[in-house]
Design an enzyme around this catalytic site. Structure first.
Site, PDB file in Angstrom:
ATOM      1  N   CYS A 188     -60.106 -93.910 -46.639  1.00  7.79           N
ATOM      2  CA  CYS A 188     -59.989 -92.538 -47.118  1.00  7.79           C
ATOM      3  C   CYS A 188     -58.521 -92.137 -47.235  1.00  7.79           C
ATOM      4  O   CYS A 188     -57.706 -92.438 -46.356  1.00  7.79           O
ATOM      5  CB  CYS A 188     -60.722 -91.592 -46.170  1.00  7.79           C
ATOM      6  SG  CYS A 188     -60.515 -89.843 -46.582  1.00  7.79           S
ATOM      7  N   ASP A 195     -63.999 -97.032 -46.168  1.00 10.12           N
ATOM      8  CA  ASP A 195     -64.997 -96.844 -47.222  1.00 10.12           C
ATOM      9  C   ASP A 195     -65.473 -98.227 -47.648  1.00 10.12           C
ATOM     10  O   ASP A 195     -64.667 -99.070 -48.060  1.00 10.12           O
ATOM     11  CB  ASP A 195     -64.399 -96.118 -48.430  1.00 10.12           C
ATOM     12  CG  ASP A 195     -63.968 -94.694 -48.114  1.00 10.12           C
ATOM     13  OD1 ASP A 195     -64.667 -94.028 -47.327  1.00 10.12           O
ATOM     14  OD2 ASP A 195     -62.942 -94.252 -48.666  1.00 10.12           O
TER      15      ASP A 195
END
Length: 281
Positions: A188, A195
């Site tokens: 992120c 992610d």
């Protein structure tokens, strides 16, 4: 870190900050992020080299009907890649939570509220479907199309993003093929949380060296950008180094906060042929 992680447009985001959870409908909770932040870095102008959408699945969508009985649904949202803004995911989650104790007269009213609010935040009309849970009971769990490139016996020691790993990746043979990898991982832009995603690459052009492609995708492992920005970076880097005649990049990320994001960018069409979820979603 991304070159624009300290941009003033990101300073007011709730992402990475302690926040209260509202349970009464509040569209002001939605927060936009200008797409220009990463597109300026990629040297993309107003004429984009791709079509596409950001496809969101809303797994935690609930409200009260006009008698106070809770309703649950799964939402699907299509945000055009041509919109001025992407929607920041934590603000999206907080916004959806604000429906939880709010009464609505019908499912269609909920859908229309979503369309209005999300379109306003994105800066362009979005498409929204609000489906019952039973709508999904017969839908398949799928994998990416084409050949998986993940089982290569290669040594990797660096996980810093490097687009130059694609240098010389375009061979002599002209092909039409689809490749995919489940090893896409980035972080992120704000919180540095991981992610996790899978990415499908469909192209027509000079055959792409699979080892170079895999090394390039793995180099995202310590890279900080939002999902949508990573996919646009993959698309533009492949265009720069491999110059395919046609190209589609479609990533499907695992969910966080009841949301998954599936960015699709293509020279061929604006939407994928289906939106079936994968095993990790």
């Amino acid at each position: 870190m991304s070159k624009y992680s300290d941009a003033k447009e990101l300073a007011g985001l709730t992402l990475g900050k302690k926040t209260d959870y509202a349970n009464q409908y509040d569209p002001s909770l939605l927060q936009p992020v200008p797409r220009s932040l990463n597109r300026d870095d990629l040297q993309l102008g107003d004429e984009l080299p791709f079509m596409g959408h950001d496809i969101w699945t809303l797994y935690e969508l609930s409200w009260l009907n006009n008698k106070g009985l809770p309703q649950v649904a799964v939402g699907e949202v299509y945000i055009p890649a041509t919109s001025a803004n992407l929607i920041e995911s934590k603000s999206f989650k907080l916004y959806l939570n604000s429906y939880n104790q709010t009464r609505f007269d019908s499912w269609e009213e909920v859908r229309q509220r979503l369309i209005t609010d999300l379109s306003h935040c994105a800066g362009e009309a979005v498409e929204v479907a609000v489906n019952s849970v039973t709508h999904y009971t017969q839908q398949p769990i799928v994998t990416m199309e084409g050949e998986c490139i993940d089982e290569q016996d290669i040594d990797i020691s660096s996980y810093d993003f490097d687009d130059r790993l694609l240098e010389g990746a375009a061979g002599e043979e002209w092909v039409t093929e689809t490749l995919h990898s489940h090893l896409l991982k980035s972080n992120c832009l704000i919180t540095n949380q991981p992610d996790w995603g899978s990415v499908e690459i469909r192209y027509q052009g000079h055959k792409i060296d699979r080892e170079k492609l895999l090394r390039y995708l793995v180099s995202f492992r310590e890279h900080n950008e939002f999902h949508e920005q990573c996919v646009e970076r993959i698309f533009t880097d492949l265009m720069k180094y491999c110059q395919p005649e046609s190209l589609t990049v479609f990533a499907r990320y695992t969910r966080r906060g009841g949301l998954d994001i599936n960015p699709y960018r293509s020279t061929e069409q604006a939407k994928p042929d289906h939106n079936h979820r994968m095993a990790r979603q």
